[in-house]
Design a protein around this motif. Structure first.
Motif, PDB file in Angstrom:
ATOM      1  N   UNK A  84     -68.288  60.121 -19.053  1.00 47.70           N
ATOM      2  CA  UNK A  84     -67.391  59.151 -18.324  1.00 47.70           C
ATOM      3  C   UNK A  84     -67.706  58.801 -16.935  1.00 47.70           C
ATOM      4  N   UNK A  85     -68.534  59.774 -16.392  1.00 48.55           N
ATOM      5  CA  UNK A  85     -68.785  59.633 -15.164  1.00 48.55           C
ATOM      6  C   UNK A  85     -69.712  58.324 -14.972  1.00 48.55           C
ATOM      7  N   UNK A  86     -70.497  58.358 -15.926  1.00 49.49           N
ATOM      8  CA  UNK A  86     -71.629  57.004 -15.924  1.00 49.49           C
ATOM      9  C   UNK A  86     -70.748  55.779 -15.933  1.00 49.49           C
ATOM     10  N   UNK A  87     -69.601  55.574 -16.985  1.00 54.52           N
ATOM     11  CA  UNK A  87     -68.811  54.604 -16.925  1.00 54.52           C
ATOM     12  C   UNK A  87     -67.991  54.335 -15.447  1.00 54.52           C
ATOM     13  N   UNK A  88     -67.613  55.395 -15.233  1.00 55.47           N
ATOM     14  CA  UNK A  88     -66.751  55.411 -13.697  1.00 55.47           C
ATOM     15  C   UNK A  88     -67.781  54.820 -12.801  1.00 55.47           C
ATOM     16  N   UNK A  89     -69.000  55.130 -12.679  1.00 60.02           N
ATOM     17  CA  UNK A  89     -69.941  54.924 -11.779  1.00 60.02           C
ATOM     18  C   UNK A  89     -70.076  53.276 -11.905  1.00 60.02           C
ATOM     19  N   UNK A  90     -70.535  53.055 -13.291  1.00 59.82           N
ATOM     20  CA  UNK A  90     -70.708  51.323 -13.170  1.00 59.82           C
ATOM     21  C   UNK A  90     -69.357  50.767 -12.894  1.00 59.82           C
ATOM     22  N   UNK A  91     -68.220  51.208 -13.497  1.00 58.11           N
ATOM     23  CA  UNK A  91     -66.964  50.451 -13.053  1.00 58.11           C
ATOM     24  C   UNK A  91     -66.815  50.375 -11.652  1.00 58.11           C
ATOM     25  N   UNK A  92     -67.010  51.512 -10.827  1.00 59.48           N
ATOM     26  CA  UNK A  92     -66.957  51.407  -9.289  1.00 59.48           C
ATOM     27  C   UNK A  92     -68.113  50.394  -8.790  1.00 59.48           C
ATOM     28  N   UNK A  93     -69.311  50.459  -9.331  1.00 58.30           N
ATOM     29  CA  UNK A  93     -70.202  49.669  -8.876  1.00 58.30           C
ATOM     30  C   UNK A  93     -69.925  48.284  -9.244  1.00 58.30           C
ATOM     31  N   UNK A  94     -69.359  47.901 -10.262  1.00 57.54           N
ATOM     32  CA  UNK A  94     -68.792  46.352 -10.465  1.00 57.54           C
ATOM     33  C   UNK A  94     -67.734  46.143  -9.462  1.00 57.54           C
ATOM     34  N   UNK A  95     -66.832  46.973  -9.374  1.00 59.67           N
ATOM     35  CA  UNK A  95     -65.727  46.668  -8.423  1.00 59.67           C
ATOM     36  C   UNK A  95     -66.369  46.614  -6.776  1.00 59.67           C
ATOM     37  N   UNK A  96     -67.121  47.460  -6.445  1.00 53.74           N
ATOM     38  CA  UNK A  96     -67.718  47.287  -5.178  1.00 53.74           C
ATOM     39  C   UNK A  96     -68.856  46.205  -5.332  1.00 53.74           C
ATOM     40  N   UNK A  97     -69.424  45.554  -6.043  1.00 49.27           N
ATOM     41  CA  UNK A  97     -70.185  44.490  -6.279  1.00 49.27           C
ATOM     42  C   UNK A  97     -69.233  43.173  -6.098  1.00 49.27           C
ATOM     43  N   UNK A  98     -68.189  43.453  -6.827  1.00 46.49           N
ATOM     44  CA  UNK A  98     -67.177  42.226  -6.821  1.00 46.49           C
ATOM     45  C   UNK A  98     -66.512  42.181  -5.302  1.00 46.49           C
ATOM     46  N   UNK A 130     -68.101  43.096  -2.579  1.00 43.84           N
ATOM     47  CA  UNK A 130     -69.372  42.707  -1.773  1.00 43.84           C
ATOM     48  C   UNK A 130     -69.377  41.352  -1.886  1.00 43.84           C
ATOM     49  N   UNK A 131     -69.421  40.744  -2.984  1.00 46.05           N
ATOM     50  CA  UNK A 131     -69.333  39.147  -3.155  1.00 46.05           C
ATOM     51  C   UNK A 131     -68.142  38.436  -2.367  1.00 46.05           C
ATOM     52  N   UNK A 177     -68.977  38.662   0.881  1.00 48.79           N
ATOM     53  CA  UNK A 177     -70.063  37.712   1.536  1.00 48.79           C
ATOM     54  C   UNK A 177     -69.406  36.693   1.435  1.00 48.79           C
ATOM     55  N   UNK A 178     -68.804  36.074   0.442  1.00 45.53           N
ATOM     56  CA  UNK A 178     -68.174  34.626   0.272  1.00 45.53           C
ATOM     57  C   UNK A 178     -67.200  34.378   1.535  1.00 45.53           C
ATOM     58  N   UNK A 179     -66.263  35.453   1.913  1.00 42.76           N
ATOM     59  CA  UNK A 179     -65.607  35.323   3.141  1.00 42.76           C
ATOM     60  C   UNK A 179     -66.558  34.985   4.252  1.00 42.76           C
TER      61      UNK A 179
END
Length: 134
Positions: free
Chosen positions: A1-15, A17-18, A21-23
């Motif tokens: 689960x740590x990989x999924x958490x990392x991916x979820x967190x990365x998606x959240x961080x990416x969102x 960041x987007x 950047x948009x702001x």
């Protein structure tokens, strides 16, 4: 689960960041738009001032052509000139009229008394030689 958490967190961080950047893009775009709009508006304002001045000048030029302003006549120099010419004419005539003229001697006055023939005239048909007795 740590990989999924990392991916979820990365998606959240990416969102996030987007969104960030948009702001930032919106802020930068707004600043650029404001700067461009300010530059354009200042240029348009300057242009409108120039056009307004040109239109104002054109209106005045047209008004002068249609109804010219009356020229100011300077009467004082003309009055002074007429007075000077009049004074010169009066002085000239006074000089001419006061000048001594030569008198025509004419026929000299006789110093001897006139004869009877000169006073009464000559009788008709008689010449000088007949009247004296020759």
């Amino acid at each position: 689960m740590s990989a999924e958490r990392t991916r979820a967190r990365a998606r959240k961080d990416a969102a996030e960041a987007v969104h960030t950047f948009a702001d930032a893009g919106r802020i930068a775009g707004g600043a650029v738009a404001d700067a461009v709009a300010g530059g354009v508006s200042s240029r348009l304002s300057g242009l409108s001032d120039v056009v307004s001045g040109s239109v104002h000048d054109a209106r005045h030029a047209l008004a002068e052509v249609v109804e010219p302003t009356p020229a100011r006549v300077r009467r004082a120099p003309w009055i002074v000139a007429v007075l000077l010419l009049t004074a010169a004419a009066v002085w000239g005539w006074a000089t001419v009229l006061q000048r001594e003229r030569e008198v025509d001697p004419g026929t000299p006055v006789p110093t001897t008394p006139p004869t009877d023939d000169q006073i009464h005239g000559k009788p008709i048909g008689q010449g000088r030689s007949q009247a004296s007795g020759h």
